[in-house]
Write an enzyme that holds these catalytic residues in place. Sequence first.
Site, short mmCIF file in Angstrom:
data_model
loop_
_atom_site.label_atom_id
_atom_site.label_comp_id
_atom_site.label_asym_id
_atom_site.label_seq_id
_atom_site.Cartn_x
_atom_site.Cartn_y
_atom_site.Cartn_z
N ASP A 66 -32.62 -18.52 36.41
CA ASP A 66 -32.26 -17.33 35.62
C ASP A 66 -32.66 -17.47 34.16
OD1 ASP A 66 -31.27 -16.28 37.92
OD2 ASP A 66 -29.15 -16.43 37.37
N ARG B 17 -16.67 -22.38 27.05
CA ARG B 17 -17.53 -21.30 26.56
C ARG B 17 -17.44 -21.09 25.05
NH1 ARG B 17 -19.85 -22.82 30.45
NH2 ARG B 17 -20.07 -21.62 32.38
N ASP C 189 -17.22 -15.11 31.90
CA ASP C 189 -17.95 -15.83 30.85
C ASP C 189 -18.65 -14.90 29.87
OD1 ASP C 189 -17.14 -18.29 31.69
OD2 ASP C 189 -18.95 -18.73 32.85
N SER D 281 -21.44 -21.85 43.72
CA SER D 281 -21.63 -21.65 42.29
C SER D 281 -20.71 -22.64 41.59
CB SER D 281 -21.26 -20.21 41.91
OG SER D 281 -21.31 -20.05 40.51
#
Length: 413
Positions: free
Chosen positions: A27, A108, A137, A189
């Site tokens: 990605d 994050r 996120d 994931s």
Amino acid sequence: MASISVGGNVQRKKLNKVVLAYSGGLDTSVIVPWLRENYGCEVVCFTADVGQGVQELEGLEQKAKASGACQLVVRDLQEEFVKDFIFPCLRAGAIYERKYLLGTSMARPVIAKAMVDVAKAVGADAVAHGCTGKGNDQVRFELTFFALNPELTVVVPWREWEITGREDAIEYATKHNVPVPVTKKSIYSRDRNLWHLSHEGDILEDPANEPKEDMYMMSVDPKEAPNEPEYVKIGIVEGLPVSVNGKELSPASLLTLLNEIGGKHGIGRVDMVENRLVGMKSRGVYETPGGTILFTAAQELESLTLDRETIQTKDFLALKYAELVYAGRWFDPLRDSIDAFMKEVTKTTTGSVTLKLYKGSVTVTGRESPNSLYRQDISSFESGSIYNQADAAGFIRLYGLPMRVRAMLEKGL
């Protein structure tokens, strides 16, 4: 806002330089040429080392430049992550929805904060991330950007482009001569950092399914753990851990050691269904071996050093603290204010806790503190001079007065 839709056509403003949160996966590798093509900008790739493992950092500069980036910036944030983000949450006792120790939620903002710093250093006018529109996120990154530099433009390709899946991304990469990462794609994931490893997707999407044992990576199956328990002593100063078995360590080194010890004994596995910020429920499995040990130690030491009212207030505020962190509001003044309270009330939480680790369980075996409010001469069943048992009669009559009055009313007395 980076783009607007006018009459069905997307109009994008010209950008000079964008700092992209970069992992080297498919990605983010595709996002690099997409940004250059659609915004006519230079792309600076940024990667944060928050303890995800050296294998995820290898070869990143070559990948980034092969994708069209002008440079790659890598920052080791491990000590900052543990000291300034994990430890405050630990001191606060912040747990989201009874189980989640906030591993991704804490990571994050430290990454996004570093991106803002890098953007200033390289003269970038925008930042970008590869988060999808369904997760938490995206909120955590963008609220941090807003809080630290509201002038930065935020670009989110997943909300703009026509790529809908892995095959589309591979086709786009091939068309733009971007080397496609040849790593074996996990069926799960995952997000890993120094605090935890999370697993989502595949069979976990059905809450009725038991996780497969080969999914776990940080902890052994508890039934395969050593047959002898291991004792570990955690030293704490003012609510923050400083040592393991008498040896003082830096925050990141301390957590790394406890991950190793805890993982060996199958500590810290959590399977939960949580409420995402964006409205949907999701099922995740988390491995947090060192964090589970530290949370247990901190709570047990507080049982000695904090009085009843303080513990109850602290627990009440810890719920709000966890919600703020989960929702990406790390730099919200409310979190800062609650954090100041937590720092103040744990000033006396100094001492040590001894824990027994055995086949997935963490059991406290001893607590010590120079500031302990526990007095054996008062608590003992033997007679003492400080506590007069006869005093209890008057206390109970006054404490129970509202109940007596209500009963009298009901009985017509």
